[in-house]
Design a protein around this motif. Structure first.
Motif, short mmCIF file in Angstrom:
data_model
loop_
_atom_site.label_atom_id
_atom_site.label_comp_id
_atom_site.label_asym_id
_atom_site.label_seq_id
_atom_site.Cartn_x
_atom_site.Cartn_y
_atom_site.Cartn_z
N PHE A 61 21.33 41.72 56.64
CA PHE A 61 21.15 43.05 57.22
C PHE A 61 19.68 43.30 57.55
N LEU A 62 18.81 42.93 56.61
CA LEU A 62 17.37 43.17 56.78
C LEU A 62 16.83 42.43 58.00
N VAL A 63 17.20 41.16 58.12
CA VAL A 63 16.75 40.36 59.26
C VAL A 63 17.40 40.87 60.55
N GLY A 64 18.70 41.22 60.47
CA GLY A 64 19.41 41.67 61.65
C GLY A 64 18.86 42.96 62.22
N SER A 65 18.37 43.85 61.35
CA SER A 65 17.80 45.11 61.83
C SER A 65 16.64 44.86 62.79
N PHE A 66 15.77 43.93 62.40
CA PHE A 66 14.61 43.63 63.25
C PHE A 66 14.99 42.74 64.44
N ALA A 67 15.79 41.71 64.16
CA ALA A 67 16.12 40.74 65.21
C ALA A 67 16.92 41.39 66.34
N PHE A 68 17.99 42.09 66.00
CA PHE A 68 18.81 42.70 67.05
C PHE A 68 18.19 43.98 67.57
N GLY A 69 17.34 44.64 66.76
CA GLY A 69 16.60 45.77 67.30
C GLY A 69 15.71 45.35 68.45
N TYR A 70 15.01 44.23 68.26
CA TYR A 70 14.17 43.68 69.34
C TYR A 70 15.02 43.17 70.48
N PHE A 71 16.09 42.43 70.16
CA PHE A 71 16.93 41.81 71.18
C PHE A 71 17.56 42.88 72.07
N GLY A 109 25.85 38.79 57.80
CA GLY A 109 25.15 40.05 57.61
C GLY A 109 24.21 40.35 58.78
N LEU A 110 23.53 39.33 59.25
CA LEU A 110 22.63 39.49 60.40
C LEU A 110 23.38 40.00 61.61
N GLY A 111 24.53 39.36 61.92
CA GLY A 111 25.29 39.74 63.10
C GLY A 111 25.98 41.09 62.97
N VAL A 112 26.55 41.37 61.80
CA VAL A 112 27.29 42.62 61.61
C VAL A 112 26.35 43.82 61.69
N LYS A 113 25.17 43.71 61.09
CA LYS A 113 24.21 44.82 61.15
C LYS A 113 23.75 45.05 62.59
N GLY A 114 23.47 43.97 63.30
CA GLY A 114 23.07 44.09 64.70
C GLY A 114 24.18 44.68 65.55
N ASN A 115 25.41 44.29 65.29
CA ASN A 115 26.56 44.77 66.03
C ASN A 115 26.76 46.27 65.84
#
Length: 551
Positions: free
Chosen positions: A156-166, A207-213
């Motif tokens: 979740f933590l990584v996804g917030s930043f990664a998909f926020g930027y993406f 977690g990365l994908g679900v948070k970004g989604n």
């Protein structure tokens, strides 16, 4: 020059098009609930004790029950002041060299020394299968169960930043598509993973994908509805998570293998791939990327579906979403009030995650019927959304926010000291705590956005909410490790931090009826802004009178 909000009013602030997209995107919260709190069932740790092959064979030959053979294996020990069969020790007896008969269950083993389990564990779990029973994640390996949830929150933590930027760089639509592909692939591989290390890796990616989604869908929804609908849409979107929480125990009751449950939780993400053709790109994002022609085309299609007609102002559509000032992390802590807001909100994000997630996971270790208790505790989340909608415009934000935290904290502490033989009362008070923690979590989003000036608002929410994921990483370790010392100890810790969080909220300013701040000075000198607003009122009145006199 017209702004997008002006055009959106003409196209329909919440017409048929937005309602269709809202209905589609709300479905995302259903599997998200399964991913977030599925550990209660997928990682359920049933009653267990040391296994011995010789005793198992004799049990089968003599027709013993589990309790009868357990007496030969397990000593009674003092656990948190209560005498109960040990889960991690066995009598130091070699049953392979001992003449076992069907009367051996009457043996007196008092005084026999203990040793750790040598031949694995047996589980009293009615033919069900969690990853705990599959990989024997008990006793010295029990901390690996905590890792299952901690790695999700790391994702979740990584996804917030990664998909926020993406999403800001490449668009909401493509970000939504990529996150769904990632969720589908990671979820299926997780269900097939051959060992626990690969499960933890896939759990992090999921977690990365679900948070970004979920985050991308939330942003897209708020960008395509009118200003007056954003708050309601945001609350209802989160409420569908509670619907998923209610569906989860029903699925888990009928699907007895954790791997098949994982497949069912993942399946919707495969279906969500078709959304690419039914959900449009955000016109606001297109405008921010200087692509007005595409923004106009999508907005026109929305107006057509809403059976609205756009005026000529549509041709003058401009981007009013840009920031006039560059945001910096230092802006969040440089001045006294901004620093106070940031520290209090960060602590509340951390506390909300720890308490909310901890109370949910505790259902799995509290005893009783885990399916029924989980369902009942999930029901109490629904009043939270309606209480918020009813109070925030009548009472304000600060008092309900602080009260929700304090009620959640007090309920946790009281629950810890209610005797187990009054289970109904313990459940009722715990549910009140769950209601308070849900309200606090949902209110936190609004308060966070209303306490920062425009140019730094998005950055402030992103930075403060990272403590939510940190809290999610810490929460399972707090719950499971402290519960091993005393089952109710986590509740006391949860209660203490929630009460402190509620007290700190009272130090924040009330934002009901207050225009969103535009500059740091609006935060640091709020009275000055109020005075300026009061000065403007007579000026407007004088102008109106002059016009009437002229006429």
């Amino acid at each position: 020059m017209a702004s997008f909000d002006d055009i959106l009013e003409e196209a329909g602030a919440f017409g048929r098009c937005q309602k269709r997209i809202f209905a589609l995107l709300c479905l995302l919260s259903l599997p998200f609930a399964g991913v977030y709190v599925g550990i209660v069932f997928q990682g359920f740790t049933p009653d267990h004790w040391c296994r011995d092959s010789a005793v198992v064979e004799r049990r089968q030959a003599c027709g013993w029950g589990l309790a009868e053979s357990r007496m030969l294996m397990v000593p009674v020990v003092n656990s948190s002041g209560v005498l109960q069969p040990s889960t991690c020790e066995q009598f130091q007896v070699d049953w392979n060299t001992t003449d076992l008969t069907c009367d051996s269950k009457e043996l007196n083993l008092s005084g026999v020394p203990f040793t750790t389990c040598k031949d694995g564990w047996e589980y009293d779990y009615e033919g069900r299968k969690s990853f705990v029973t599959e990989f024997d994640l008990v006793c010295s390996d029990g901390w690996l169960v905590d890792m299952y949830q901690a790695t999700l929150n790391l994702g979740f933590l990584v996804g917030s930043f990664a998909f926020g930027y993406f999403a800001d760089r490449f668009g909401r639509k493509i970000s939504f598509l990529m996150s769904n592909i990632l969720n589908a692939v990671a979820g299926i591989i997780l269900a097939l993973a051959p060992n626990y290390i690969s499960i933890l890796v896939m759990r992090t990616i999921l977690g990365l994908g679900v948070k970004g989604n979920w985050m991308t869908a939330y942003v897209l929804l708020t960008e395509i509805v009118g200003v007056e609908y954003r708050r309601t849409v945001g609350i209802l979107f989160q409420m569908f998570f509670s619907v998923g929480v209610l569906i989860l125990p029903l699925l888990a009751y009928f699907v007895t293998d954790w791997r098949w449950l994982q497949v069912i939780i993942t399946a919707p993400y495969i279906f969500f791939l078709v959304y690419y053709w039914f959900v449009p790109e955000s016109p606001r994002w297109l405008l921010s990327q200087n692509r007005p022609a595409q923004a106009q085309e999508i907005t026109g299609a929305m107006a057509k579906e809403n059976k609205k007609t756009l005026s000529s102002d549509f041709e003058t559509l401009i981007n009013d979403e840009g920031d006039s000032t560059s945001a910096s992390l230092l802006d969040l802590i440089r001045t006294p009030n901004m620093r106070k807001h940031t520290l209090i909100l960060m602590f509340n994000w951390f506390t909300s995650a720890v308490v909310y997630q901890g109370l949910i996971m505790r259902v799995g270790i509290a005893g009783g019927n885990v399916y029924l208790d989980f369902f009942i505790s999930g029901l109490v989340e629904f009043p939270a959304a309606f209480l918020i909608l009813f109070t925030i415009e009548r009472v304000g934000r600060r008092l309900p926010f602080a009260t929700a935290n304090i009620i959640a904290g007090a309920s946790c502490i009281i629950t810890a000291f209610i005797p187990e033989n009054i289970h109904w009362l313990k459940t009722v008070v715990a549910c009140i705590g769950r209601l308070g923690s849900t309200m606090a979590f949902e209110l936190l989003v609004f308060v966070n956005t209303e306490l920062y000036p425009t140019f730094v608002r998005n950055l402030a929410v992103s930075v403060c909410s990272t403590l939510c994921d940190v809290g999610g990483i810490v929460s399972p370790f707090m719950l499971y490790r402290l519960a091993a010392v005393w089952l109710e100890l986590p509740l006391i810790i949860f209660g203490a931090v929630a009460v402190i969080a509620g007290g700190l909220v009272l130090l924040l300013p009330e934002t009901r009826g207050v225009p969103l701040p535009e500059t740091i000075d609006d935060i640091e000198f709020p009275n000055q802004k109020k005075a300026n607003q009061e000065l403007k009122k007579p000026l407007k009145s004088d102008l109106t009178n002059d016009k009437e006199t002229t006429v």
